[in-house]
Design a protein around this motif. Structure first.
Motif, PDB file in Angstrom:
ATOM      1  N   LEU A 118       0.830  -1.207   0.000  1.00  0.00           N
ATOM      2  CA  LEU A 118       0.000   0.000   0.000  1.00  0.00           C
ATOM      3  C   LEU A 118       0.865   1.258   0.000  1.00  0.00           C
ATOM      4  O   LEU A 118       0.567   2.215  -0.721  1.00  0.00           O
ATOM      5  N   GLN A 119       1.918   1.236   0.807  1.00  0.00           N
ATOM      6  CA  GLN A 119       2.811   2.395   0.838  1.00  0.00           C
ATOM      7  C   GLN A 119       3.493   2.603  -0.509  1.00  0.00           C
ATOM      8  O   GLN A 119       3.646   3.732  -0.978  1.00  0.00           O
ATOM      9  N   GLN A 120       3.894   1.513  -1.137  1.00  0.00           N
ATOM     10  CA  GLN A 120       4.546   1.601  -2.444  1.00  0.00           C
ATOM     11  C   GLN A 120       3.571   2.144  -3.489  1.00  0.00           C
ATOM     12  O   GLN A 120       3.921   3.023  -4.276  1.00  0.00           O
ATOM     13  N   LEU A 121       2.345   1.643  -3.474  1.00  0.00           N
ATOM     14  CA  LEU A 121       1.327   2.129  -4.405  1.00  0.00           C
ATOM     15  C   LEU A 121       1.035   3.609  -4.166  1.00  0.00           C
ATOM     16  O   LEU A 121       0.897   4.385  -5.108  1.00  0.00           O
ATOM     17  N   GLU A 129      -2.980   4.897 -15.801  1.00  0.00           N
ATOM     18  CA  GLU A 129      -2.089   4.162 -14.895  1.00  0.00           C
ATOM     19  C   GLU A 129      -2.453   4.446 -13.438  1.00  0.00           C
ATOM     20  O   GLU A 129      -2.489   3.537 -12.602  1.00  0.00           O
ATOM     21  N   SER A 130      -2.763   5.700 -13.143  1.00  0.00           N
ATOM     22  CA  SER A 130      -3.153   6.084 -11.787  1.00  0.00           C
ATOM     23  C   SER A 130      -4.435   5.366 -11.366  1.00  0.00           C
ATOM     24  O   SER A 130      -4.530   4.866 -10.242  1.00  0.00           O
ATOM     25  N   ASP A 131      -5.406   5.315 -12.262  1.00  0.00           N
ATOM     26  CA  ASP A 131      -6.667   4.624 -11.958  1.00  0.00           C
ATOM     27  C   ASP A 131      -6.423   3.156 -11.640  1.00  0.00           C
ATOM     28  O   ASP A 131      -7.007   2.594 -10.701  1.00  0.00           O
ATOM     29  N   GLU A 132      -5.542   2.511 -12.422  1.00  0.00           N
ATOM     30  CA  GLU A 132      -5.236   1.099 -12.190  1.00  0.00           C
ATOM     31  C   GLU A 132      -4.572   0.898 -10.833  1.00  0.00           C
ATOM     32  O   GLU A 132      -4.892  -0.045 -10.105  1.00  0.00           O
ATOM     33  N   LEU A 133      -3.643   1.794 -10.493  1.00  0.00           N
ATOM     34  CA  LEU A 133      -2.966   1.683  -9.196  1.00  0.00           C
ATOM     35  C   LEU A 133      -3.938   1.919  -8.043  1.00  0.00           C
ATOM     36  O   LEU A 133      -3.851   1.256  -7.005  1.00  0.00           O
ATOM     37  N   GLU A 134      -4.871   2.845  -8.222  1.00  0.00           N
ATOM     38  CA  GLU A 134      -5.880   3.084  -7.186  1.00  0.00           C
ATOM     39  C   GLU A 134      -6.750   1.854  -6.975  1.00  0.00           C
ATOM     40  O   GLU A 134      -7.095   1.519  -5.841  1.00  0.00           O
ATOM     41  N   GLN A 135      -7.094   1.173  -8.057  1.00  0.00           N
ATOM     42  CA  GLN A 135      -7.888  -0.055  -7.940  1.00  0.00           C
ATOM     43  C   GLN A 135      -7.105  -1.127  -7.186  1.00  0.00           C
ATOM     44  O   GLN A 135      -7.653  -1.824  -6.332  1.00  0.00           O
ATOM     45  N   GLN A 145      -7.161  -0.271  -3.522  1.00  0.00           N
ATOM     46  CA  GLN A 145      -8.457  -0.593  -2.914  1.00  0.00           C
ATOM     47  C   GLN A 145      -8.581  -2.088  -2.670  1.00  0.00           C
ATOM     48  O   GLN A 145      -9.076  -2.518  -1.625  1.00  0.00           O
ATOM     49  N   GLN A 146      -8.124  -2.904  -3.618  1.00  0.00           N
ATOM     50  CA  GLN A 146      -8.185  -4.361  -3.440  1.00  0.00           C
ATOM     51  C   GLN A 146      -7.323  -4.807  -2.263  1.00  0.00           C
ATOM     52  O   GLN A 146      -7.731  -5.649  -1.460  1.00  0.00           O
ATOM     53  N   LEU A 147      -6.133  -4.208  -2.147  1.00  0.00           N
ATOM     54  CA  LEU A 147      -5.254  -4.554  -1.019  1.00  0.00           C
ATOM     55  C   LEU A 147      -5.892  -4.158   0.307  1.00  0.00           C
ATOM     56  O   LEU A 147      -5.809  -4.902   1.296  1.00  0.00           O
ATOM     57  N   GLN A 148      -6.525  -2.992   0.346  1.00  0.00           N
ATOM     58  CA  GLN A 148      -7.188  -2.544   1.573  1.00  0.00           C
ATOM     59  C   GLN A 148      -8.338  -3.483   1.931  1.00  0.00           C
ATOM     60  O   GLN A 148      -8.527  -3.825   3.103  1.00  0.00           O
ATOM     61  N   GLN A 149      -9.098  -3.901   0.935  1.00  0.00           N
ATOM     62  CA  GLN A 149     -10.210  -4.824   1.201  1.00  0.00           C
ATOM     63  C   GLN A 149      -9.697  -6.161   1.721  1.00  0.00           C
ATOM     64  O   GLN A 149     -10.257  -6.733   2.659  1.00  0.00           O
TER      65      GLN A 149
END
Length: 148
Positions: free
Chosen positions: A6-9, A118-124, A127-131
């Protein structure tokens, strides 16, 4: 491991945002240059020999001067070169300059679009990692409690 990802993203998203802001600033500078070219074209087309204009000296200082011959226009070609043109040719040179600026703006906008994707993909991904982290926390909490 999930927190590290998450920090890297988050860092990658920040870098992309900074790149986008830089590119948007470049687009704005090019649009400003286009406005200046438009103003120069309008001046060439409307001024006449003998017109009085204010010539910038730099530092916010101007000098009133009279146009000796509007048919002789010096146009900046870039790379510290300038050339003298007749009125119509000067307008054509400035129109070509505007077209080149349009092409540069289009290229920058394409880069911006790619970075936004690319930003949208990283945000997704974030979100998946947070879930996943939330689900793991919930499962961990459920296992620690006695069954009733």
């Amino acid at each position: 491991m999930g927190q590290q990802q998450l920090q890297q993203l988050s860092q990658e998203l920040q870098e992309i945002e900074e790149q986008i802001e830089g590119l948007q600033a470049n687009v704005e500078a090019l649009r400003q240059e286009q406005t200046e070219v438009d103003e120069a074209i309008e001046a060439i087309e409307t001024l006449e020999t003998g017109s009085t204009v204010q010539m910038p000296l730099g530092g916010g200082a101007y000098l009133r001067t009279t146009i000796e011959n509007i048919d002789e226009v010096i146009v900046d070609l870039g790379a510290d070169y300038a050339a003298e043109f007749e009125e119509d040719d000067a307008v054509d040179a400035l129109e070509n300059k505007k077209d080149h600026l349009d092409d540069q703006i289009d290229e920058l906008n394409e880069e911006i679009t790619e970075l936004e994707t690319e930003s949208d993909e990283l945000e997704q991904q974030a979100q998946q990692l947070q879930q996943q982290a939330m689900q793991q926390q919930m499962q961990g909490m459920g296992q620690g409690q006695p069954d009733e």
